[in-house]
Design an enzyme around this catalytic site. Sequence first.
Site, PDB file in Angstrom:
ATOM      1  CB  CYS A 245      40.887  52.808  42.147  1.00 51.73           C
ATOM      2  SG  CYS A 245      40.765  53.871  43.610  1.00 51.73           S
ATOM      3  CB  SER A 246      41.343  47.616  39.884  1.00 52.60           C
ATOM      4  OG  SER A 246      40.161  47.425  40.633  1.00 52.60           O
TER       5      SER A 246
ATOM      6  CG  HIS B 243      39.384  43.716  38.601  1.00 48.63           C
ATOM      7  ND1 HIS B 243      39.405  42.342  38.547  1.00 48.63           N
ATOM      8  CD2 HIS B 243      38.631  44.039  39.708  1.00 48.63           C
ATOM      9  CE1 HIS B 243      38.721  41.852  39.572  1.00 48.63           C
ATOM     10  NE2 HIS B 243      38.231  42.866  40.278  1.00 48.63           N
TER      11      HIS B 243
ATOM     12  CB  CYS C 136      36.573  40.343  42.472  1.00 53.04           C
ATOM     13  SG  CYS C 136      35.693  41.905  42.300  1.00 53.04           S
TER      14      CYS C 136
END
Length: 397
Positions: free
Chosen positions: A216-217, A347, A81
Amino acid sequence: MKAYIVGVGMTKFEKPETRDWQYWDMAREAGSAALADAGVRYEQVQQVPVGYCFQASTAGQRAAYELGLTGVPVYNVNNNCATGSTALMMARQFVEGGIGDCVLALGFEKMARGALGGGGSDGGADFRTSPVARHYGIMAAAHGFEMSPPTAQIFGNAAREHMDRYGTTEAQLAAVGAKNHRHSVNNPYAQFQDAYTVDEILAARTIHRPLTKLQCSPTSDGAAAAVVVSERFVESHGLGDRAVEIVAQAMTTDTGESFASGSCIDAVGRPMSRAAAQQVYDTSGLSAADLDVIELHDCFSINELLTYEALGLCGEGESGKLVESGATTYGGRWVVNPSGGLISKGHPLGATGIAQAAELTWQLRGEAGPRQVADARVGLAHNIGLGGAAVVTLLRR
């Protein structure tokens, strides 16, 4: 030699399969926007680090070729990430090291629907061979293993530890989601642009207790790009009015501290983030007190709270009260994630770190429109990848 961001661009982040596009289409859109923002032609670019996680080998070349066929080096970057900020860091290093005066950092991701796995090409199904096996081993030893998405599970267990250790409440965790969804209403690039109350956040479907879906992404498609140049390039091309200085930048990876405690809080990266932030503060001579606007890696609401503590916005265990107080939104001490953050903006892994830099560049130039942070002069980006890497970047107009 100093390095400056003089152009940024990004696509709107989208739910996978919303648009009929490929990763190279995303890269062309974001890269062209960044070059246009800088007033730079692709033929002037000398190096191209490209970040992505889920596309095939040399996808960086396939994407960059959409911008031009000049034969310059293209580097394929994957750091989970933290991939986007790693590509940006390479761009800065190329400029500061004198390897190039004009470098394009590009990041993108075309993702599949559904929750992320635990890492690795198998989606993390076999944690014995996963690159994050040690991290999930810490979690399993302390909490067992449940049938919920693995990334949500390890961060959810970090939230449980924070609640048990410091008295953090579910409402404080939900306040992070409520704040970031509220911020995203004014961001046309955000995947979601709906506001929710704390009660609505709490009432959403539970992914792994105490984290609900709205904390939550999501998985996302999208791309972002930044043009990074030297001081002499700024001067010779008259780009002073576009230039945002990369004052300091640091990357850290896991140390023994990440695993010694047996805590998910440490395994998901608070020690890495703290160390990277301290390096940036030491290099720049600045501190958390000097920051105006922050884009941080809120992959889950708990990680925003952990990062407040790692960045020195508050003491250890005080982050729940900090977000509840309003100190991290408009009218507070800092504005954190004015873009909506990962939770609401989206994301796409390879794009996230560069998208954070794009938001901060717009903020520091005073170009963020209705989400503009008043009188923003100093910004900080924090991007983290499990397994692990933490990149902290300090920017100044």
